[in-house]
Design an enzyme around this catalytic site. Structure first.
Site, PDB file in Angstrom:
ATOM      1  CG  ASP A   1     124.632  60.048 104.830  1.00 59.62           C
ATOM      2  OD1 ASP A   1     124.125  60.397 103.753  1.00 59.62           O
ATOM      3  OD2 ASP A   1     125.157  58.936 105.016  1.00 59.62           O
ATOM      4  CD  GLU A   2     125.458  61.342  99.126  1.00 55.72           C
ATOM      5  OE1 GLU A   2     125.753  61.284  97.944  1.00 55.72           O
ATOM      6  OE2 GLU A   2     124.404  60.874  99.580  1.00 55.72           O
TER       7      GLU A   2
ATOM      8  CG  ASP B   1     127.765  58.555 102.073  1.00 57.48           C
ATOM      9  OD1 ASP B   1     127.175  58.331 101.010  1.00 57.48           O
ATOM     10  OD2 ASP B   1     127.304  58.247 103.170  1.00 57.48           O
TER      11      ASP B   1
END
Ligand code: TTP
Ligand code: MG
Length: 353
Positions: free
Chosen positions: A103-104, A8
């Protein structure tokens, strides 16, 4: 036993903005709505967080907490591009990648051989690569399942990682606050508190019947999670249409000659990536991408090129470079791919069933 990495990025949109304007790195910054309108922040950097500023906070409130807060507009296209670059890095290590948001992502690295099979060293390597090639920092959690990996990735944020080994699970779980369990929001928390439940230890010792009566089927999930159990697989079975590697150079390549010098390095990295592609796929065509130092980019693809060689890559680079004839910031090699006939038919049946 699986080995899962949950990765993340740290204050993602804000990190991208700091990467592109170093002067912002020492200031409290946020990305989001304007202070005049009824704007809301998407995120803020860690300096801003030290003032109490948070994601989803109205801009006005944030400015009361931190009057010097620098507020930047949202640039979704840029964040999407960065996200794709990061995803391409994950895919260099394993096909088993499940992106959760920009983002993960979860990575199943159970079968990886790098670093003598150490998922923790591999996570560190991936984070370093994201930092050096994309310019943002990410945190990671390493654990035997998705639930624990997600919790672990939050523990040493920003720019850190945390490992929960199978042996750690029994000692780790009891002290975990229920708010840390994905899916437990304010409403569930209140319901659980009414049953006297605040931690996973409380869930472990609660009556399953009472838990299910109060929480429905989520009660069963909570019970499992409280013991650190999560059988969900990393969902990676999407059909891929292309694979690529991209390299941003620490210093711009000043001319065509400098670009040529990178050919062996790019080829080696691309071959490495290709070797990880499942044999269910075949390459249709190859393409080259160049990003110049003014951030403009160009892609060149030829139907006749089905594999990269030093010769055809050199001529592709020339053809692409001459379009702007200026220093180069990034070069990338990619391939359009397709499922082989048998696997394509199987996939179509899967989609129908
Ligand atoms: P998150 O990963 O939740 O947050 P973050 O990356 O900003 O910070 P952290 O270091 O705690 O991981 O979300 C990723 C991006 O999604 C974030 O940068 C901006 C966007 N986002 C919103 O637009 N609205 C929101 O409410 C949240 C939480 C995130
Ligand atoms: Mg994040």
């Amino acid at each position: 036993m699986r080995k899962i990495i949950h990765c993340d990025c740290d204050c993602f949109y804000a990190s991208v903005e700091m990467r592109d304007n170093k002067a912002l790195c020492s200031l409290p910054i946020a990305v989001g709505g304007s202070k005049n309108g009824r704007g809301v922040l998407t995120t803020c950097n860690y300096i801003a967080r030290s003032f109490g500023v948070r994601s989803a906070m109205p801009t006005r409130t944030a400015l009361q907490l931190c009057p010097r807060l620098v507020i930047l507009p949202v640039d979704m296209q840029k964040y999407r591009d960065v996200s794709n670059q990061i995803k391409a890095i994950f895919l260099e290590f394993t096909e088993r990648v499940e992106p959760v948001s920009l983002d993960e992502a979860y990575l199943d690295v159970s079968y990886n051989k790098e670093f003598s099979g150490s998922a923790s060293l591999l996570a560190n390597h991936i984070r370093e690569k994201i930092h050096s090639e994309v310019g943002v920092t990410a945190s990671a959690g390493i654990a035997p399942n998705k639930f624990l990996a997600k919790i672990a990735s939050d523990i040493n944020k920003p720019n850190g990682q945390f490992v929960i080994t199978p042996n750690d699970v029994d000692a780790f779980m009891p002290g975990l606050n229920i708010r840390k369990i994905p899916g437990v929001g304010t409403i569930s928390e209140k319901k659980l508190n009414k049953l006297g439940i605040y931690t996973c230890s409380d869930i472990q010792s609660s009556s399953p019947d009472a838990l299910i009566k109060a929480m429905g089927s989520f009660g069963e999930v909570l019970l499992k999670r409280s013991f650190g159990i999560d059988d969900r697989e990393v969902q990676h079975k999407h059909v891929r249409k292309s694979i690529s590697i991209e390299r941003t150079f620490p210093e711009d390549l000043k001319d065509f000659e400098a670009c040529l010098k990178k050919v062996p390095y790019l080829l080696e990295n691309f071959q490495n990536r290709l070797s990880r592609l499942s044999d269910k796929y075949h390459v249709k065509t190859c393409f080259l991408k160049i990003k110049f130092n003014d951030f403009s980019q160009t892609t060149l693809e030829k139907n006749s090129i089905k594999t990269f060689t030093v010769e055809n890559l050199e001529s592709l680079i020339y053809e692409a470079w001459i379009r702007k004839s200026r220093p180069v910031r990034l070069m990338g090699l990619g391939a359009r791919i397709s499922l082989n006939g048998k696997d394509k038919a199987k996939r179509q049946l899967e989609l129908l069933s």
